[in-house]
Write a protein that holds these residues in place. Structure first.
Motif, PDB file in Angstrom:
ATOM      1  N   ASN A  22       0.877  -1.099   0.093  1.00 33.80           N
ATOM      2  CA  ASN A  22      -0.102   0.090   0.199  1.00 33.80           C
ATOM      3  C   ASN A  22       0.993   1.270  -0.115  1.00 33.80           C
ATOM      4  OD1 ASN A  22      -2.526   1.440   0.187  1.00 33.80           O
ATOM      5  ND2 ASN A  22      -2.087   2.005   2.380  1.00 33.80           N
ATOM      6  N   LEU A  23       0.565   2.202  -0.885  1.00 30.22           N
ATOM      7  CA  LEU A  23       1.199   3.577  -1.100  1.00 30.22           C
ATOM      8  C   LEU A  23       0.411   4.687  -0.896  1.00 30.22           C
ATOM      9  CD1 LEU A  23       3.777   2.689  -3.893  1.00 30.22           C
ATOM     10  CD2 LEU A  23       4.290   2.817  -1.369  1.00 30.22           C
ATOM     11  N   GLU A  24       0.816   5.796  -0.200  1.00 33.62           N
ATOM     12  CA  GLU A  24      -0.166   6.822   0.108  1.00 33.62           C
ATOM     13  C   GLU A  24       0.027   7.720  -1.201  1.00 33.62           C
ATOM     14  OE1 GLU A  24      -2.402   6.567   2.514  1.00 33.62           O
ATOM     15  OE2 GLU A  24      -1.470   4.827   3.299  1.00 33.62           O
ATOM     16  N   ASP A  25      -0.994   8.644  -1.139  1.00 40.63           N
ATOM     17  CA  ASP A  25      -0.769   9.595  -2.231  1.00 40.63           C
ATOM     18  C   ASP A  25       0.169  10.582  -1.829  1.00 40.63           C
ATOM     19  OD1 ASP A  25      -3.321   8.863  -3.434  1.00 40.63           O
ATOM     20  OD2 ASP A  25      -4.402  10.263  -2.346  1.00 40.63           O
ATOM     21  N   ASN A  26       1.095  10.931  -2.818  1.00 38.51           N
ATOM     22  CA  ASN A  26       2.188  11.792  -3.033  1.00 38.51           C
ATOM     23  C   ASN A  26       3.555  11.075  -2.354  1.00 38.51           C
ATOM     24  OD1 ASN A  26       0.777  14.109  -4.031  1.00 38.51           O
ATOM     25  ND2 ASN A  26       0.159  14.607  -2.082  1.00 38.51           N
ATOM     26  N   ASP A  27       3.130   9.682  -2.180  1.00 37.40           N
ATOM     27  CA  ASP A  27       4.426   9.057  -1.756  1.00 37.40           C
ATOM     28  C   ASP A  27       5.624   9.272  -2.881  1.00 37.40           C
ATOM     29  OD1 ASP A  27       4.271   8.398   0.740  1.00 37.40           O
ATOM     30  OD2 ASP A  27       3.388   6.368   0.282  1.00 37.40           O
ATOM     31  N   LYS A  28       6.912   9.208  -2.519  1.00 41.12           N
ATOM     32  CA  LYS A  28       7.810   8.972  -3.601  1.00 41.12           C
ATOM     33  C   LYS A  28       8.707   7.661  -3.041  1.00 41.12           C
ATOM     34  CE  LYS A  28       6.918  13.273  -4.646  1.00 41.12           C
ATOM     35  NZ  LYS A  28       5.624  13.600  -3.834  1.00 41.12           N
ATOM     36  N   ALA A  29       8.416   6.564  -3.879  1.00 35.13           N
ATOM     37  CA  ALA A  29       8.935   5.530  -3.453  1.00 35.13           C
ATOM     38  C   ALA A  29       9.992   5.049  -4.440  1.00 35.13           C
ATOM     39  CB  ALA A  29       7.767   4.338  -3.336  1.00 35.13           C
ATOM     40  N   GLY A  30      11.047   4.513  -4.061  1.00 35.40           N
ATOM     41  CA  GLY A  30      12.005   3.555  -4.886  1.00 35.40           C
ATOM     42  C   GLY A  30      11.677   2.150  -5.005  1.00 35.40           C
ATOM     43  N   VAL A  31      11.578   1.615  -6.197  1.00 34.47           N
ATOM     44  CA  VAL A  31      11.226   0.309  -6.148  1.00 34.47           C
ATOM     45  C   VAL A  31      12.644  -0.626  -6.540  1.00 34.47           C
ATOM     46  CG1 VAL A  31      10.022  -1.518  -7.828  1.00 34.47           C
ATOM     47  CG2 VAL A  31       9.114   0.929  -7.388  1.00 34.47           C
ATOM     48  N   VAL A  32      13.031  -1.452  -5.498  1.00 40.87           N
ATOM     49  CA  VAL A  32      14.144  -1.987  -5.540  1.00 40.87           C
ATOM     50  C   VAL A  32      14.144  -3.560  -5.363  1.00 40.87           C
ATOM     51  CG1 VAL A  32      15.272  -0.016  -4.680  1.00 40.87           C
ATOM     52  CG2 VAL A  32      14.749  -1.871  -3.249  1.00 40.87           C
ATOM     53  N   GLY A  33      15.196  -4.330  -5.706  1.00 43.14           N
ATOM     54  CA  GLY A  33      15.396  -5.933  -5.842  1.00 43.14           C
ATOM     55  C   GLY A  33      16.380  -6.026  -6.962  1.00 43.14           C
ATOM     56  N   VAL A  34      16.698  -7.220  -6.864  1.00 38.01           N
ATOM     57  CA  VAL A  34      17.741  -7.961  -7.734  1.00 38.01           C
ATOM     58  C   VAL A  34      17.149  -8.157  -8.984  1.00 38.01           C
ATOM     59  CG1 VAL A  34      18.979  -9.202  -5.917  1.00 38.01           C
ATOM     60  CG2 VAL A  34      17.407 -10.258  -7.170  1.00 38.01           C
ATOM     61  N   ASN A  35      18.090  -8.176 -10.215  1.00 36.62           N
ATOM     62  CA  ASN A  35      17.811  -8.286 -11.603  1.00 36.62           C
ATOM     63  C   ASN A  35      16.588  -9.578 -11.672  1.00 36.62           C
ATOM     64  OD1 ASN A  35      19.129  -6.030 -12.464  1.00 36.62           O
ATOM     65  ND2 ASN A  35      20.892  -7.338 -13.403  1.00 36.62           N
ATOM     66  N   GLY A  36      15.395  -9.415 -12.298  1.00 43.41           N
ATOM     67  CA  GLY A  36      14.628 -10.523 -12.531  1.00 43.41           C
ATOM     68  C   GLY A  36      13.669 -10.565 -11.394  1.00 43.41           C
ATOM     69  N   ALA A  37      13.654  -9.795 -10.578  1.00 42.65           N
ATOM     70  CA  ALA A  37      12.720  -9.711  -9.277  1.00 42.65           C
ATOM     71  C   ALA A  37      11.348  -9.338  -9.678  1.00 42.65           C
ATOM     72  CB  ALA A  37      12.956  -8.969  -8.143  1.00 42.65           C
ATOM     73  N   GLY A  38      11.369  -8.445 -10.791  1.00 42.65           N
ATOM     74  CA  GLY A  38       9.971  -8.269 -11.286  1.00 42.65           C
ATOM     75  C   GLY A  38       9.486  -6.650 -11.244  1.00 42.65           C
TER      76      GLY A  38
END
Length: 549
Positions: A22-38
């Motif tokens: 769940n992310l709130e309005d106006n959140d600034k979120a980095g999406v991280v994970g190893v290669n191939g994680a999705g």
């Protein structure tokens, strides 16, 4: 934005297994994970380009802005100007025409609630584009991204880095409610990146960004969405990337301790059950206890957590096959310009000494990549010459990975008469391509995978002069560090373009060529300045964006 019960698999390969976040309005979120994680797959789902097997992502009613990792300008936009291309991010004229058409329909059918709803919807959308400040906002973004001098330039005349900046400017200008940014800093000079960071921190909307640029993530994000390739789950962490790494390390340590204790208990129970099974029939007490412990063991085995994998990293060997002469490269009185474009170089001369690590810096579009292409012979100078020493062997890593043939497989791209297929398989495994992976066409690879193929290809040449154009683009921080460590110890000569001060510092630059912006006066030749390298000089150039001409 709310995701619930996400399920996705490609055949037997699980990508997501009952994921929620769940992310709130106006959140600034980095999406991280190893290669191939999705990570990129998540963007495709949000964009409607990929279907889930089950579950859903609930999005508020808002416009989406998307910056892909690989920028492609449609052919129909080649002959429009930068101003026109960026302005099209807010299609006000097109929407106004639709609105006028709806009003004409309303005149014929004044009682139509459907037409009224469409009119209200179109008017709300037009209002959201802030027409009153349209030109001001567009000029501001172009100016802060150092694109104002290119406003009247046709898109087809831009360099690769300039096209990336223009595409980014358009996404920022769209004023979308949700921005999806995939490796947005790959082609940004430092001054532009600083503006983008400030812009995104204050952006009135939600931002999801996939990036290997740790400093950038730390600067703009307040949440981190971690896509776990081992568990196929997702989790939101509060804080920027460094906060996430600290929290994740603590969780990992606790998990390792917990699993170690579980494994210790399972081993103790297994040994007891084995002794009970081997006991004599007359020892009914031990056998009975063994049956009890066996039930406990089965339960413990079912509850045993999966230990998170430490994924393999790229392995490199870049020792030159032979040593070059004392002067591996000399540039004499080089002049060059593209057709219908200003002079890029006039009378440029310099030479490299064996073992030197030479950096080229300058804003996007000033001719850094062009100079490398002139050196490797992909372009022909107007005048002057590029002279390679008799024993100089070269390897060229191109920013846009054009050294790869996308129609061919990974194996075909790196095939060399100096190596057997068995040897190449072993080398490709060092770059994380295993088994039948090597028969994949390059065209289907992700940008990060393509970058690994390109890096493998140039290192196979074991050249004594390596020419690198933005070598850290597309690589995760660990791989960037590994490349830097290897280049630092490299005994050959390096000439490189890079916008990463940390990477530059790591490999040990000795001199830098500063390429100034375009000079609008055709009578005045452009200057190129060579300075002895120092960290202070690099920071002075990068961060203060000083004119050193």
């Amino acid at each position: 934005m709310k995701a619930s019960h996400l399920q996705l698999a490609y055949g037997t390969k699980i990508i997501y297994d009952d994921c929620e976040f769940n992310l709130e309005d106006n959140d600034k979120a980095g999406v991280v994970g190893v290669n191939g994680a999705g990570k990129t797959t998540l963007f495709k789902i949000i964009l409607g380009q990929q279907q889930l097997d089950d579950g859903k992502i609930e999005l508020p009613s808002l416009r989406l802005g998307y910056l892909p990792q690989e920028i492609t300008i449609p052919p129909e936009h080649n002959d429009i100007t930068v101003w026109e291309y960026v302005a099209a991010g807010r299609p006000v004229d097109e929407l106004q025409e639709k609105l006028n058409a709806e009003y004409e329909k309303l005149a014929k059918y004044p009682d139509s609630t459907v037409i009224l709803e469409r009119i209200n919807s179109l008017q709300d959308l037009i209002d959201s584009y802030d027409i009153a400040n349209f030109d001001y906002e567009l000029l501001k973004i172009l100016d802060k991204m150092n694109l104002s001098d290119l406003m009247d330039t046709k898109m087809r005349k831009l360099s690769g880095g300039q096209k990336s900046k223009v595409a980014f400017a358009r996404v920022l200008f769209e004023n979308a409610g949700l921005l999806l940014l995939d490796e947005p800093t790959n082609h940004l000079d430092v001054s532009t990146k600083q503006f983008v960071s400030n812009f995104l921190r204050n952006y009135r909307g939600t931002v999801l960004v996939i990036s290997h640029d740790v400093a950038f993530l730390d600067d703009i994000t307040n949440k981190t969405l971690f896509v776990n390739k081992t568990t196929h789950k997702m989790k939101v962490y509060k804080g920027n990337y460094s906060d996430f790494r600290r929290q994740y390390a603590e969780e990992k340590a606790a998990e390792d301790a917990r699993i170690t204790e579980q494994e210790r208990e399972i081993k103790r129970l297994s040994e007891f059950v084995a002794r009970a099974r081997a006991a004599k029939r007359s020892n009914t007490a031990l056998i009975g206890m063994g049956h009890q412990r066996e039930k406990v063991l089965a339960k413990k085995l079912a509850e045993l957590e999966t230990r998170e994998q430490d994924y393999a990293r790229v392995a490199m060997n870049i020792t030159p096959a032979k040593q070059s002469n004392k002067t591996p490269l000399e540039v004499q009185n080089l002049s060059f310009h593209y057709q219908d474009s200003p002079q890029l170089y006039s009378g440029l001369s310099f030479s490299l000494t064996r073992g030197e690590k030479f950096l080229i810096v300058g804003e996007n579009g000033v001719g850094k990549s062009t100079l490398l292409k002139l050196i490797v012979g992909n372009l022909t100078p107007d005048s002057g010459s590029v002279i390679l020493g008799n024993n100089t062997t070269t390897a060229y890593y191109a920013q846009e990975l054009e050294i790869l043939d996308e129609r061919r497989t990974i194996l075909e791209n790196v095939t060399s008469y100096d190596f057997t297929e068995t040897e190449l398989r072993g080398i490709l495994s060092n770059f994380l391509f295993y088994g039948d992976d090597i028969y994949k066409k390059v065209a289907v690879l992700s940008p990060g995978e393509k970058a690994r193929v390109a890096l493998c290809k140039i290192l196979l040449k074991r050249a004594n002069l390596i020419i690198l154009d933005e070598p850290t683009n597309h690589f995760d921080p660990e791989t960037q560090k590994l490349i830097g460590e290897n280049l630092k110890d490299y005994s050959g000569t390096i000439i490189m373009v890079s916008h990463s001060p940390a990477f530059v510092e790591q490999i040990g630059i000795t001199r830098m060529l500063i390429v100034p912006p375009h000079n609008d006066d055709p009578k005045q030749p452009r200057l190129a300045i060579i300075k002895n390298y120092s960290r202070e000089l690099l920071e002075y150039y990068y961060y203060l964006n000083s004119d050193l001409v």
